[in-house]
Scaffold this active site. Structure first.
Site, PDB file in Angstrom:
ATOM      1  N   HIS A   1      -6.968  -6.611  -0.967  1.00 26.65           N
ATOM      2  CA  HIS A   1      -5.966  -5.556  -0.799  1.00 26.65           C
ATOM      3  C   HIS A   1      -4.891  -5.903   0.219  1.00 26.65           C
ATOM      4  CE1 HIS A   1      -4.326  -1.544  -0.893  1.00 26.65           C
ATOM      5  NE2 HIS A   1      -4.498  -1.398   0.402  1.00 26.65           N
TER       6      HIS A   1
ATOM      7  N   ASP B   1       0.856  -1.179   0.000  1.00 31.80           N
ATOM      8  CA  ASP B   1       0.000   0.000   0.000  1.00 31.80           C
ATOM      9  C   ASP B   1       0.902   1.242   0.000  1.00 31.80           C
ATOM     10  OD1 ASP B   1      -2.980   0.953   0.499  1.00 31.80           O
ATOM     11  OD2 ASP B   1      -1.804   1.982   2.033  1.00 31.80           O
TER      12      ASP B   1
END
Length: 326
Positions: free
Chosen positions: A304, A109
């Site tokens: 994610h 991320d």
């Protein structure tokens, strides 16, 4: 609020170092070539809990810091202290504070962005770079905030994050429930979401009210995150988003520069960041800017939270990549 007790995990130790003049908390395990593990938003060193032990068992020294603004690492009050130059500077200083000269730098991320830029700015320190979820993209010709408004509208969630105090107040109302909603809502198998914050609503309204915790996230895991964010708040992490325009200005000298160290990219099949990209072209597109790319791998069924949802696969990929360097 008093600091919660750090979770006890086999083989993992904790300490606080002086890094770039500030306190930085790190979790570490093992001995051997250094692998740094950089987390994203809203995470902590703890998101690498599986990889720390796995890398140590494979003969590496694995170190996962709480990044600037998170957990037990210092959080400057001024938003302009969270630019990409500050964040890369922290990584450079951490390598030195650990007594090392080079490292494999892996990130997820926002940590992926920091890893890519560390390799771009200081290739002399980076044996290899691994990015997860967010592929490297060269500096765009249009500043990011106007580009987001043009592409996604005024209520795009990153634009919503720009107003100081708004998103952090929402996330702080019920920290465990908010984290549960965000983590579950962007995991593998979650329905796609519209990234535009609804009129009169908040960021968490992007995600449905979740059912039970996903199988990769236990009540204990959630409690570790919630305990730290309840104490620190979310402003430090959100300030990374509040430097998007500054970062665009600051990286002008790097326009069209390439990442030279060997590289690896991992992302989940269901990750909202890459869901709209042509996966068949991802390797070729990445290799334009990271010519040393060894692999771009899409993890089936993964969302994610790459290294938490599929820890064994991610650990194995990092071990294979790091073992093949030099």
């Amino acid at each position: 609020m008093a600091e919660p007790t750090l979770p006890t995990l086999p083989g993992i130790t904790h300490r606080t170092l002086r890094v770039a003049g500030r306190a930085m908390h790190v979790a570490e395990a093992g001995e051997g070539p250094l692998v740094l593990l950089l987390h994203g938003f809203p995470e902590l060193w703890y998101s690498w809990r599986h990889q720390l032990g796995g890398l140590a068992a494979a003969g590496f020294r694995a170190v996962a810091p709480d990044m600037r603004g998170y957990g037990r690492t210092d959080s400057p009050a001024e938003a302009d202290q969270y630019t990409i130059h500050h964040l890369v500077g922290d990584v450079v200083a951490l390598i030195g504070a650990l007594g090392e000269r080079r490292a494999v730098v892996a990130g997820h991320d926002w940590g992926s962005q920091v890893a890519w830029h560390t390799a771009l700015m200081r290739p002399d320190l980076v044996r290899g770079v691994a990015g997860m979820s967010i592929p490297y993209r060269p500096r765009a010709g249009l500043p990011p905030l106007p580009a987001m408004r043009r592409a996604a509208g005024e209520r795009f969630y990153m634009l919503h994050f720009q107003e100081p105090g708004v998103a952090e107040a929402e996330l702080a109302r019920d920290v465990p429930a908010g984290l549960h909603r965000l983590l579950a809502g962007t995991a593998g198998g979650a329905p796609p979401f519209d990234p535009a914050v609804p009129e009169g609503g908040g960021f968490l309204d992007l995600f449905p009210v979740p059912g039970p915790l996903p199988d990769w996230l236990s009540e204990r895991d959630l409690a570790v995150y919630a305990g730290e964010f309840a104490r620190t708040g979310f402003t430090g992490g959100l300030n990374w988003y509040r430097n998007l325009h500054r970062n665009w200005d600051l990286t002008a000298p790097l326009n069209r520069a390439r990442i030279e160290p060997p590289a690896l990219f991992l992302a989940g099949e269901h990750d909202f960041v890459v869901r709209g990209l042509d996966h068949s072209r991802l390797t070729d597109d990445l290799r334009l800017w990271a010519p040393g790319l060894r692999e771009a791998r899409i993890l089936p069924g993964c969302g994610h939270w790459t290294q938490q949802e599929q820890p064994a696969e991610v650990t194995a990929a990092l071990v294979e990549f790091a073992s093949a360097l030099d």
